[in-house]
Design a protein around this motif. Structure first.
Motif, PDB file in Angstrom:
ATOM      1  N   GLY A 212       1.311  -1.345   0.041  1.00 15.96           N
ATOM      2  CA  GLY A 212       0.132   0.162   0.237  1.00 15.96           C
ATOM      3  C   GLY A 212       0.756   1.668   0.097  1.00 15.96           C
ATOM      4  N   SER A 213       2.419   1.166   0.191  1.00 14.82           N
ATOM      5  CA  SER A 213       3.065   2.719   0.131  1.00 14.82           C
ATOM      6  C   SER A 213       2.860   3.226  -0.819  1.00 14.82           C
ATOM      7  CB  SER A 213       3.803   1.653   1.213  1.00 14.82           C
ATOM      8  OG  SER A 213       4.250   2.082   2.254  1.00 14.82           O
ATOM      9  N   ARG A 214       3.353   3.929  -1.532  1.00 15.45           N
ATOM     10  CA  ARG A 214       3.810   4.830  -2.634  1.00 15.45           C
ATOM     11  C   ARG A 214       4.371   5.502  -2.609  1.00 15.45           C
ATOM     12  NH1 ARG A 214      -1.242   4.579  -6.124  1.00 15.45           N
ATOM     13  NH2 ARG A 214      -2.545   2.254  -5.659  1.00 15.45           N
ATOM     14  N   ASN A 215       5.288   5.798  -2.925  1.00 13.62           N
ATOM     15  CA  ASN A 215       6.771   7.169  -2.930  1.00 13.62           C
ATOM     16  C   ASN A 215       7.860   6.941  -3.269  1.00 13.62           C
ATOM     17  OD1 ASN A 215       7.815   5.175  -0.788  1.00 13.62           O
ATOM     18  ND2 ASN A 215       6.380   6.380   0.976  1.00 13.62           N
ATOM     19  N   ASP A 216       8.819   7.664  -3.064  1.00 13.26           N
ATOM     20  CA  ASP A 216      10.235   7.607  -3.921  1.00 13.26           C
ATOM     21  C   ASP A 216      10.709   6.019  -3.653  1.00 13.26           C
ATOM     22  OD1 ASP A 216       9.398   9.429  -5.723  1.00 13.26           O
ATOM     23  OD2 ASP A 216      10.436  10.447  -4.830  1.00 13.26           O
ATOM     24  N   ALA A 217      10.696   6.184  -2.209  1.00 14.21           N
ATOM     25  CA  ALA A 217      11.019   5.252  -1.105  1.00 14.21           C
ATOM     26  C   ALA A 217      11.013   3.312  -2.085  1.00 14.21           C
ATOM     27  CB  ALA A 217      10.707   4.680   0.059  1.00 14.21           C
ATOM     28  N   VAL A 218       9.864   3.498  -2.515  1.00 15.20           N
ATOM     29  CA  VAL A 218       8.706   1.765  -2.976  1.00 15.20           C
ATOM     30  C   VAL A 218       9.887   1.885  -4.579  1.00 15.20           C
ATOM     31  CG1 VAL A 218       7.394   0.655  -3.638  1.00 15.20           C
ATOM     32  CG2 VAL A 218       7.266   2.465  -1.424  1.00 15.20           C
ATOM     33  N   ARG A 219       9.807   2.731  -5.057  1.00  6.27           N
ATOM     34  CA  ARG A 219      10.900   3.818  -6.399  1.00  6.27           C
ATOM     35  C   ARG A 219      11.853   3.278  -6.518  1.00  6.27           C
ATOM     36  NH1 ARG A 219       8.804   7.539  -7.770  1.00  6.27           N
ATOM     37  NH2 ARG A 219       7.236   6.938  -8.743  1.00  6.27           N
ATOM     38  N   HIS A 220      12.048   3.717  -5.142  1.00  3.08           N
ATOM     39  CA  HIS A 220      14.283   3.197  -5.006  1.00  3.08           C
ATOM     40  C   HIS A 220      14.456   1.268  -4.420  1.00  3.08           C
ATOM     41  CE1 HIS A 220      17.913   3.569  -1.803  1.00  3.08           C
ATOM     42  NE2 HIS A 220      18.221   2.752  -3.414  1.00  3.08           N
ATOM     43  N   ALA A 221      13.211   1.052  -3.809  1.00  6.03           N
ATOM     44  CA  ALA A 221      13.354  -0.437  -3.405  1.00  6.03           C
ATOM     45  C   ALA A 221      13.187  -1.691  -4.565  1.00  6.03           C
ATOM     46  CB  ALA A 221      12.571  -0.743  -3.012  1.00  6.03           C
ATOM     47  N   GLN A 222      12.100  -0.595  -5.213  1.00  8.47           N
ATOM     48  CA  GLN A 222      11.727  -1.777  -6.990  1.00  8.47           C
ATOM     49  C   GLN A 222      13.211  -1.964  -7.359  1.00  8.47           C
ATOM     50  OE1 GLN A 222       8.267   0.628  -8.250  1.00  8.47           O
ATOM     51  NE2 GLN A 222       7.026  -1.088  -7.401  1.00  8.47           N
ATOM     52  N   ALA A 223      13.787  -0.571  -7.434  1.00 11.41           N
ATOM     53  CA  ALA A 223      14.994  -0.632  -9.070  1.00 11.41           C
ATOM     54  C   ALA A 223      15.618  -1.810  -8.256  1.00 11.41           C
ATOM     55  CB  ALA A 223      15.041   0.699  -8.389  1.00 11.41           C
ATOM     56  N   ARG A 224      16.192  -1.973  -7.032  1.00 11.34           N
ATOM     57  CA  ARG A 224      17.020  -3.010  -6.645  1.00 11.34           C
ATOM     58  C   ARG A 224      16.793  -3.651  -5.973  1.00 11.34           C
ATOM     59  NH1 ARG A 224      22.287  -3.401  -5.770  1.00 11.34           N
ATOM     60  NH2 ARG A 224      22.944  -4.262  -4.022  1.00 11.34           N
ATOM     61  N   LEU A 225      15.619  -4.304  -5.652  1.00 10.41           N
ATOM     62  CA  LEU A 225      15.170  -5.622  -5.748  1.00 10.41           C
ATOM     63  C   LEU A 225      15.343  -6.303  -7.655  1.00 10.41           C
ATOM     64  CD1 LEU A 225      12.027  -5.387  -3.883  1.00 10.41           C
ATOM     65  CD2 LEU A 225      13.955  -6.659  -2.937  1.00 10.41           C
ATOM     66  N   THR A 226      14.650  -5.206  -8.617  1.00 14.94           N
ATOM     67  CA  THR A 226      15.407  -5.778  -9.608  1.00 14.94           C
ATOM     68  C   THR A 226      16.206  -6.085  -9.846  1.00 14.94           C
ATOM     69  OG1 THR A 226      12.413  -4.839 -10.107  1.00 14.94           O
ATOM     70  CG2 THR A 226      14.393  -5.206 -12.013  1.00 14.94           C
ATOM     71  N   ALA A 227      17.643  -4.986  -9.876  1.00 13.73           N
ATOM     72  CA  ALA A 227      18.836  -5.383  -9.826  1.00 13.73           C
ATOM     73  C   ALA A 227      19.420  -6.912  -9.271  1.00 13.73           C
ATOM     74  CB  ALA A 227      19.668  -4.179  -9.006  1.00 13.73           C
ATOM     75  N   LEU A 228      18.572  -6.635  -8.007  1.00 16.08           N
ATOM     76  CA  LEU A 228      18.993  -7.913  -8.018  1.00 16.08           C
ATOM     77  C   LEU A 228      18.557  -9.492  -8.394  1.00 16.08           C
ATOM     78  CD1 LEU A 228      19.214  -6.648  -3.905  1.00 16.08           C
ATOM     79  CD2 LEU A 228      21.277  -7.344  -5.650  1.00 16.08           C
ATOM     80  N   GLY A 229      17.407  -9.265  -9.024  1.00 16.05           N
ATOM     81  CA  GLY A 229      17.172 -10.650  -9.611  1.00 16.05           C
ATOM     82  C   GLY A 229      15.769 -10.729  -9.179  1.00 16.05           C
ATOM     83  N   PHE A 230      15.022  -9.551  -8.397  1.00 14.34           N
ATOM     84  CA  PHE A 230      13.762 -10.174  -8.179  1.00 14.34           C
ATOM     85  C   PHE A 230      13.071  -9.057  -8.388  1.00 14.34           C
ATOM     86  CE2 PHE A 230      16.980 -11.195  -4.873  1.00 14.34           C
ATOM     87  CZ  PHE A 230      16.312 -12.790  -4.215  1.00 14.34           C
ATOM     88  N   ASP A 231      12.031  -9.707  -8.883  1.00 13.44           N
ATOM     89  CA  ASP A 231      11.020  -8.987 -10.328  1.00 13.44           C
ATOM     90  C   ASP A 231       9.935  -7.746  -9.392  1.00 13.44           C
ATOM     91  OD1 ASP A 231      10.137  -7.998 -12.194  1.00 13.44           O
ATOM     92  OD2 ASP A 231       9.416  -9.397 -13.317  1.00 13.44           O
ATOM     93  N   THR A 232      10.006  -7.503  -9.490  1.00 13.80           N
ATOM     94  CA  THR A 232       8.388  -6.095  -9.016  1.00 13.80           C
ATOM     95  C   THR A 232       7.570  -6.053 -10.539  1.00 13.80           C
ATOM     96  OG1 THR A 232       9.651  -4.703  -9.280  1.00 13.80           O
ATOM     97  CG2 THR A 232      10.302  -5.528  -7.252  1.00 13.80           C
ATOM     98  N   LYS A 233       7.901  -6.695 -10.959  1.00 13.09           N
ATOM     99  CA  LYS A 233       6.745  -6.125 -12.197  1.00 13.09           C
ATOM    100  C   LYS A 233       7.027  -4.645 -12.400  1.00 13.09           C
ATOM    101  CE  LYS A 233       5.864 -10.639 -12.682  1.00 13.09           C
ATOM    102  NZ  LYS A 233       6.813 -11.569 -13.403  1.00 13.09           N
ATOM    103  N   GLY A 234       8.015  -4.102 -12.550  1.00 10.40           N
ATOM    104  CA  GLY A 234       7.843  -1.895 -12.690  1.00 10.40           C
ATOM    105  C   GLY A 234       8.492  -1.528 -11.671  1.00 10.40           C
ATOM    106  N   THR A 235       8.736  -0.833 -12.100  1.00  5.13           N
ATOM    107  CA  THR A 235       9.038   0.387 -10.830  1.00  5.13           C
ATOM    108  C   THR A 235       8.217   1.651 -10.930  1.00  5.13           C
ATOM    109  OG1 THR A 235      10.788   1.641 -12.507  1.00  5.13           O
ATOM    110  CG2 THR A 235      11.164  -0.604 -10.908  1.00  5.13           C
ATOM    111  N   ASP A 236       7.226   1.906 -10.951  1.00  5.63           N
ATOM    112  CA  ASP A 236       6.176   2.617 -11.086  1.00  5.63           C
ATOM    113  C   ASP A 236       6.246   3.632  -8.847  1.00  5.63           C
ATOM    114  OD1 ASP A 236       4.759   0.451  -8.585  1.00  5.63           O
ATOM    115  OD2 ASP A 236       2.568  -0.162  -9.653  1.00  5.63           O
TER     116      ASP A 236
END
Length: 274
Positions: A212-236
């Motif tokens: 439910g969180s919506r902010n730049d921190a979520v986008r930061h986490a999504q980018a990092r998770l994706t870079a580590l091979g854990f697909d978040t299906k986007g960095t929105d």
């Protein structure tokens, strides 16, 4: 073996390292920074890129034991029985070099090293088989300094004192019975108070986030998770079901509680350098 001239990569700490290592003993950043500030004014390397080091002649006297080596060291002022018998030079490395000609291993054990000024003879408590191994690691990075400092704190059962901010007890265990003479406890308390007034590295850029969180921190986490091979299906920037699933998968891989919430411990692991 340590590099020539004690000059290695001399890699500096990142702010995330302090937060990550502090979590190992259940403290925040401020406690760790306070110890580092008091021991080495915040930096583990000198202006030549060598680990900060203080050679202790009274320790060398003890490490050498009775015999010709001690006699030679005493005659040249490199060893004496009691601390404070003579002033210390600004740069201890020339003195260390002379001591190593008498007994290299004993000389390395007789110096305090790095961010936490861990004495060489405490190498086992710091997690190393020998003082030489510890020094070699210290020439490479301040992260090694910090991890050794924390290992020593745990080994000496001083983590409880640090967590409850009992600066006198901590200073007694960390700096010795003469801690009050140098005001280590008051310096630690003052340093901790200063750091408490400064926002932690993990905030506000890395707040606790979850479904439910919506902010730049979520986008930061999504980018990092994706870079580590854990697909978040986007960095929105929206912490939805896919981001939660990726977070849980990451937490399991890192040995963390898989609660799907990215708080201080998960942030530290997520942002850790590979």
């Amino acid at each position: 073996m340590y590099p020539a001239g004690f000059k290695g990569r001399a890699k500096r700490l990142t702010v995330i390292d302090i937060a990550r290592v502090g979590r190992l003993i259940g403290t925040g950043e401020d406690e760790i920074r306070a110890v580092i500030e008091v021991e080495t004014s915040g930096g583990g390397f000198d202006n030549k890129g060598r680990p900060k080091m203080l050679f202790e002649p009274h320790v060398f006297w003890r490490e050498l034991g009775p015999g010709q080596k001690r006699t030679t060291a005493e005659a040249t002022g490199l060893a004496y029985q009691r601390w404070g018998s003579a002033p210390y030079p600004k740069d201890s490395y020339p003195r260390l070099a002379l001591a190593m000609k008498i007994d290299a291993a004993a000389a390395l054990r007789s110096a305090s090293w790095g961010l936490g000024q861990v004495l060489g003879f405490n190498h086992k408590a710091a997690g190393y088989a020998s003082a030489g191994d510890m020094v070699e690691a210290f020439c490479d990075s301040e992260t090694a300094h910090l991890e050794a400092m924390i290992s020593f704190i745990i080994s000496e059962d001083l983590d409880d004192e640090l967590r409850r901010h009992d600066w006198s007890a901590f200073a007694r265990g960390y700096n010795g019975a003469g801690y009050a003479t140098h005001g280590y406890h008051t310096k630690l308390a003052a340093a901790f108070k200063r750091w408490q007034a400064i926002p932690d590295a993990l905030a506000p850029a890395c707040p606790k986030i979850g479904l439910g969180s919506r902010n730049d921190a979520v986008r930061h986490a999504q980018a990092r998770l994706t870079a580590l091979g854990f697909d978040t299906k986007g960095t929105d920037g929206i912490f939805g079901a896919n981001t939660r699933a990726a977070t849980i998968a990451f937490q399991k891989s890192a040995g963390l509680a898989p609660d799907g919430i990215i708080g201080p411990i998960s942030w530290a692991a997520l942002l850790k350098e590979n």
